[in-house]
Scaffold this active site. Structure first.
Site, PDB file in Angstrom:
ATOM      1  N   GLY A  80     -11.506  63.738  20.365  1.00 17.84           N
ATOM      2  CA  GLY A  80     -12.168  64.168  19.138  1.00 17.84           C
ATOM      3  C   GLY A  80     -13.650  63.867  19.200  1.00 17.84           C
ATOM      4  O   GLY A  80     -14.082  62.949  19.907  1.00 17.84           O
TER       5      GLY A  80
ATOM      6  N   GLN B 217     -21.847  62.202  15.887  1.00 14.05           N
ATOM      7  CA  GLN B 217     -22.014  61.578  17.203  1.00 14.05           C
ATOM      8  C   GLN B 217     -23.019  62.307  18.089  1.00 14.05           C
ATOM      9  O   GLN B 217     -23.511  61.749  19.069  1.00 14.05           O
ATOM     10  CB  GLN B 217     -20.658  61.506  17.925  1.00 14.05           C
ATOM     11  CG  GLN B 217     -19.679  60.576  17.234  1.00 14.05           C
ATOM     12  CD  GLN B 217     -18.329  60.633  17.920  1.00 14.05           C
ATOM     13  OE1 GLN B 217     -17.502  61.481  17.629  1.00 14.05           O
ATOM     14  NE2 GLN B 217     -18.110  59.736  18.867  1.00 14.05           N
TER      15      GLN B 217
ATOM     16  N   CYS C 104     -13.634  55.239  21.373  1.00 11.58           N
ATOM     17  CA  CYS C 104     -14.577  56.161  20.772  1.00 11.58           C
ATOM     18  C   CYS C 104     -15.654  56.502  21.797  1.00 11.58           C
ATOM     19  O   CYS C 104     -16.132  55.614  22.507  1.00 11.58           O
ATOM     20  CB  CYS C 104     -15.210  55.502  19.543  1.00 11.58           C
ATOM     21  SG  CYS C 104     -16.448  56.523  18.736  1.00 11.58           S
ATOM     22  N   LEU C 105     -16.028  57.761  21.867  1.00 12.81           N
ATOM     23  CA  LEU C 105     -17.054  58.168  22.830  1.00 12.81           C
ATOM     24  C   LEU C 105     -18.400  57.509  22.525  1.00 12.81           C
ATOM     25  O   LEU C 105     -19.244  57.396  23.405  1.00 12.81           O
ATOM     26  CB  LEU C 105     -17.198  59.695  22.844  1.00 12.81           C
ATOM     27  CG  LEU C 105     -15.944  60.459  23.312  1.00 12.81           C
ATOM     28  CD1 LEU C 105     -16.187  61.964  23.250  1.00 12.81           C
ATOM     29  CD2 LEU C 105     -15.537  60.039  24.709  1.00 12.81           C
TER      30      LEU C 105
ATOM     31  N   HIS D  69     -10.218  58.792  12.113  1.00 13.00           N
ATOM     32  CA  HIS D  69     -11.306  58.236  12.926  1.00 13.00           C
ATOM     33  C   HIS D  69     -12.543  59.147  12.856  1.00 13.00           C
ATOM     34  O   HIS D  69     -13.657  58.679  12.629  1.00 13.00           O
ATOM     35  CB  HIS D  69     -10.800  58.088  14.371  1.00 13.00           C
ATOM     36  CG  HIS D  69     -11.819  57.613  15.354  1.00 13.00           C
ATOM     37  ND1 HIS D  69     -11.712  56.418  16.039  1.00 13.00           N
ATOM     38  CD2 HIS D  69     -12.972  58.184  15.796  1.00 13.00           C
ATOM     39  CE1 HIS D  69     -12.766  56.274  16.838  1.00 13.00           C
ATOM     40  NE2 HIS D  69     -13.547  57.337  16.715  1.00 13.00           N
ATOM     41  N   GLU D  70     -12.329  60.442  13.024  1.00 17.04           N
ATOM     42  CA  GLU D  70     -13.467  61.378  13.032  1.00 17.04           C
ATOM     43  C   GLU D  70     -14.074  61.529  11.633  1.00 17.04           C
ATOM     44  O   GLU D  70     -15.284  61.659  11.485  1.00 17.04           O
ATOM     45  CB  GLU D  70     -13.039  62.743  13.578  1.00 17.04           C
ATOM     46  CG  GLU D  70     -12.461  62.735  14.981  1.00 17.04           C
ATOM     47  CD  GLU D  70     -13.319  62.037  16.014  1.00 17.04           C
ATOM     48  OE1 GLU D  70     -14.554  61.989  15.844  1.00 17.04           O
ATOM     49  OE2 GLU D  70     -12.752  61.512  16.988  1.00 17.04           O
TER      50      GLU D  70
ATOM     51  N   HIS E 152     -16.522  58.899  11.013  1.00 21.41           N
ATOM     52  CA  HIS E 152     -17.848  59.189  11.579  1.00 21.41           C
ATOM     53  C   HIS E 152     -18.701  59.971  10.579  1.00 21.41           C
ATOM     54  O   HIS E 152     -19.883  59.702  10.405  1.00 21.41           O
ATOM     55  CB  HIS E 152     -17.727  60.004  12.870  1.00 21.41           C
ATOM     56  CG  HIS E 152     -17.422  59.190  14.094  1.00 21.41           C
ATOM     57  ND1 HIS E 152     -18.214  58.148  14.509  1.00 21.41           N
ATOM     58  CD2 HIS E 152     -16.420  59.277  15.006  1.00 21.41           C
ATOM     59  CE1 HIS E 152     -17.704  57.630  15.627  1.00 21.41           C
ATOM     60  NE2 HIS E 152     -16.612  58.296  15.943  1.00 21.41           N
TER      61      HIS E 152
HETATM   62 NI    NI Z   1     -15.320  58.050  17.567  1.00 23.82          NI
END
Ligand code: NI
Length: 173
Positions: A46, A51, A91-92, A133-134, A137
């Site tokens: 995701g 991000q 997480c990226l 989670h997204e 963000h």
């Molecule tokens: Ni993330």
């Protein structure tokens, strides 16, 4: 298409609260394609627009094994939640860090898809975790916010060290 740079914790821009998308047009479609390419290349399941430093309510994800079920959520809204589950997340924007986070076990989310059609998604398991989670963000939250201050400080130190090791050799070298 293009790979987009991903902001890394503790970058302050990750704290920006995203605004609703107002128009689904060709530039947005190109951005969605670039976000998918960036997410698949990372690799991740995701990616929220936050991000990549684009502060509108846009998420791409694909939790399928074969990476052939792309999902776009525009202006998502959780309309129902149920139960709880604890899952190890990564997480990226927080590379190499994984930690348990407790979230709702099931969420029902309403969002526009990439064609502007209103969709209702009834999600459990990994998809439910990923959506929450997204969406965090988009609200300026990162999963390490759920950790204790001590653990979060350890995450910061580890990432600082990682960045120093990745930095090009200094002038003395
Ligand atoms: Ni993330």
């Amino acid at each position: 298409m293009a790979l987009l740079p991903i902001l890394e914790f503790p970058d302050d821009r990750l704290r920006t609260v995203a605004r609703p998308v107002e128009r689904i047009d060709a530039p947005l479609q190109r951005l969605i394609d670039d976000m998918f390419e960036t997410m698949y290349a990372a690799p991740g399941v995701g990616l929220a627009a936050t991000q990549i430093d684009y502060h509108y309510q846009l998420i791409v994800m694909d939790v399928s094994e074969e990476k052939n079920e792309p999902l776009v959520l525009i202006n998502p809204r959780i309309v129902e939640t149920e139960g709880s589950q604890t899952c190890q997340e990564g997480c990226l924007s927080v590379p190499t860090i994984f930690a348990d986070v407790t979230r709702a076990e099931r969420v029902v989310v309403e969002a526009l898809d990439r064609n502007g059609e209103l969709r209702r998604i009834d999600a459990t398991e990994l998809l439910a975790v990923c959506i929450q989670h997204e969406m965090d963000h988009l609200a300026g939250k990162v999963f390490v916010d759920y950790l204790s201050p001590l653990k979060r400080q350890m995450v910061k130190s580890k990432l600082d060290k990682r960045r120093r090791q990745q930095a090009p050799a200094s002038a003395t070298g």
